[in-house]
Structure formats: structure tokens, C-alpha cells
Scaffold this active site. Structure first.
Site, mmCIF file in Angstrom:
data_model
loop_
_atom_site.group_PDB
_atom_site.id
_atom_site.type_symbol
_atom_site.label_atom_id
_atom_site.label_comp_id
_atom_site.label_asym_id
_atom_site.label_seq_id
_atom_site.Cartn_x
_atom_site.Cartn_y
_atom_site.Cartn_z
ATOM 1 N N TYR A 1 -1.803 -1.566 10.075
ATOM 2 C CA TYR A 1 -1.949 -1.627 8.626
ATOM 3 C C TYR A 1 -0.690 -1.119 7.920
ATOM 4 O O TYR A 1 -0.081 -1.829 7.109
ATOM 5 C CB TYR A 1 -3.176 -0.830 8.181
ATOM 6 C CG TYR A 1 -3.460 -0.975 6.706
ATOM 7 C CD1 TYR A 1 -4.112 -2.105 6.223
ATOM 8 C CD2 TYR A 1 -3.050 -0.007 5.799
ATOM 9 C CE1 TYR A 1 -4.351 -2.260 4.864
ATOM 10 C CE2 TYR A 1 -3.292 -0.152 4.447
ATOM 11 C CZ TYR A 1 -3.939 -1.279 3.979
ATOM 12 O OH TYR A 1 -4.163 -1.434 2.640
ATOM 13 N N SER B 1 0.845 -1.191 0.000
ATOM 14 C CA SER B 1 0.000 0.000 0.000
ATOM 15 C C SER B 1 0.875 1.233 0.000
ATOM 16 O O SER B 1 2.016 1.205 0.483
ATOM 17 C CB SER B 1 -0.911 0.010 1.232
ATOM 18 O OG SER B 1 -1.583 1.259 1.374
#
Length: 266
Positions: free
Chosen positions: A154, A140
Site C-alpha cells: 500500500y 496517501s
């Protein structure tokens, strides 16, 4: 069987499904895994009809520690080798770290960190022996930026996938194996629907920051074939990643907190 096989995790929707279609369009047979069998069967039927490839459906929940081994055993039982591994399965876990349950965090780490690492470790020896392999770890843009409040693990797990991919890239580039980390930003998919942040995220971010899952997938597969260790799709995301590297870290943290504040407002 002349065609090579691509194993795609988290293939039931979003970027995972788009990556599966992109690989099928390039002539790869597929092994598709996620929790939702019905979604996988629908996708398998689609790629068989559209692209004339074979598709093996293996439903698994990668939050279960035994799932990676079961998944690869099913592929082996079908008489196939994993030539392309796409570690895409993942999700967001809202909330600050101390206010979430440990089992939630443990499951999160299993899916986003342990399972992809194990799948690489189990499939890489065969790839190097055959002198052909492709490994795409879907990370990401968050993994290239400072941490932010909330969704605590995350960015950390995505940063791990980026560094893991870079190291693997250096270790395998002379062995016929390509390794890339795909680092998308905001993408039209079910990601924000699943964790209930769709409306808030849309209000806090302009439309020009969003990309379609298909264009993200195409950029990722192109980078993988070219053996680029990190792929950041889209000009705005590239600019954000570059800015994150250039500005002082305390400034970057302040910007992350400001953005996080907008995402937390009711």
C-alpha cells in the site's frame, strides 16, 4: 459541448464520490467508474439534479488489465474527451506479504499502480494537444512515510503515485496541464470497512486525526486548480508528513512499528 469532462475512478463511495461532487459543483461533466453500477447510477442522478451537469456511468473493474482501454473507449464513444482525470480507485490488502496469495497482490498492483499509470499515459497527449488538462492522483499520507508491517504494497504504491505526480507536474506545467498528488490521512469512508479494520483502526487512533471525505476532496481539487504537486490535507497530517521528513529513518521506522502494533492488537 461547452463543459469539460472529469473522469473519476473509484467513484462509487468515499473520497471518489466526494471528488465527483466537488468537480460537478465546479461545472464539470462527469464520467464515473467503479465496480458497483447501482452506486454509480445513484451518484449520477444526484449530480445531474444538484448541479445540472451530465454524468456518464461506465462500470469497470480496474483489476482487469483491459479495463482502462475499455473505459476510455466508452468515453470516446460518447463523443467526449477526458479533460480531468482523477485516479482514485484503490483499497487496502491486509496481511503480511508472504501470507497473502500472489493473485491478490497482482490484482492490487493492477488497480493501484498499472491502471492509473495507463490512464494517464492514454489521456495526457490529448490534454497537452488541447492545452488544458487536470490529473489528480489520490495517493496517501502513507506514501510520504516509511513502510510499515502489513498492507505491504500500500505505502509503496502510494509513494510511487507521489513521485509519478511530481515528475508529471514538472513535465507538463508549461503545457496547460496541472498534476497533483492528494495525500490524505485517516478519512471517514468505506475504506476500513471493506478490509475489515474499521473497529481496530478507530480504537488505535484519536478522533482528531480523522477528516471527512468532503473536506479532503475540496482540498484536493483546490490544490489541483492551483497546480500544487502534492497536497496533504489537514494540519495534523501536514505535521506528521513534516515529522517523517525530519527525524532519522530508524526512529521513523520504530514509530511506524509501534503504531502498527496497536493496529494489530485484538
Amino acid at each position: 459541448m461547452d463543459r469539460r469532462l472529469a473522469l473519476v475512478t473509484g467513484a462509487s463511495a468515499g473520497i471518489g464520490a466526494a471528488l465527483a461532487r466537488t468537480l460537478a459543483a465546479r461545472g464539470y461533466d462527469l464520467a464515473l467508474t467503479a465496480r458497483r453500477r447501482e452506486r454509480l447510477e445513484t451518484l449520477a442522478d444526484e449530480v445531474r439534479l444538484r448541479f445540472g451537469v451530465e454524468a456518464l456511468v461506465v462500470p469497470e473493474d480496474l483489476a482487469e488489465p483491459a479495463a482502462p482501454a475499455r473505459l476510455l473507449a466508452a468515453v470516446e464513444a460518447a463523443g467526449r474527451d477526458v479533460d480531468v482525470l482523477v485516479n482514485n480507485a484503490g483499497y487496502g490488502l491486509p496481511g503480511v506479504f508472504a501470507e497473502t496469495g500472489w493473485q491478490e497482490q497482482a490484482d492490487f498492483l493492477q488497480v493501484l499502480l498499472h491502471a492509473p499509470t495507463e490512464l494517464v499515459h492514454r489521456t495526457l497527449p490529448g490534454m497537452t494537444e488541447r492545452r488544458f488538462g487536470r490529473i489528480l492522483n489520490v495517493a496517501s499520507l502513507a506514501g510520504l512515510l516509511p513502510g510499515a508491517r502489513g498492507h505491504t504494497l500500500y505505502a509503496a504504491t502510494k509513494a510511487y503515485l507521489v513521485r509519478f505526480s511530481q515528475s508529471l507536474h514538472l513535465e507538463t506545467r508549461s503545457q496547460g496541464v496541472h498534476v497533483s498528488a492528494l495525500c490524505p490521512g485517516f478519512t471517514w469512508s468505506e475504506f476500513h470497512d471493506v478490509n475489515g479494520t474499521r473497529d481496530l483502526t478507530r480504537k488505535a487512533t484519536p478522533d482528531w486525526l480523522w477528516m471527512g471525505a468532503d473536506e479532503v476532496a475540496e482540498a484536493g481539487v483546490e490544490a489541483l486548480e492551483a497546480n500544487r504537486p502534492v497536497c496533504v490535507p489537514g494540519a495534523p497530517n501536514k505535521a506528521i508528513a513534516a515529522l517523517g521528513r525530519l527525524i532519522p529513518e530508524d526512529w521513523a521506522l520504530a514509530l511506524m512499528e509501534s503504531q502498527g502494533g496497536r493496529l494489530r492488537k485484538p
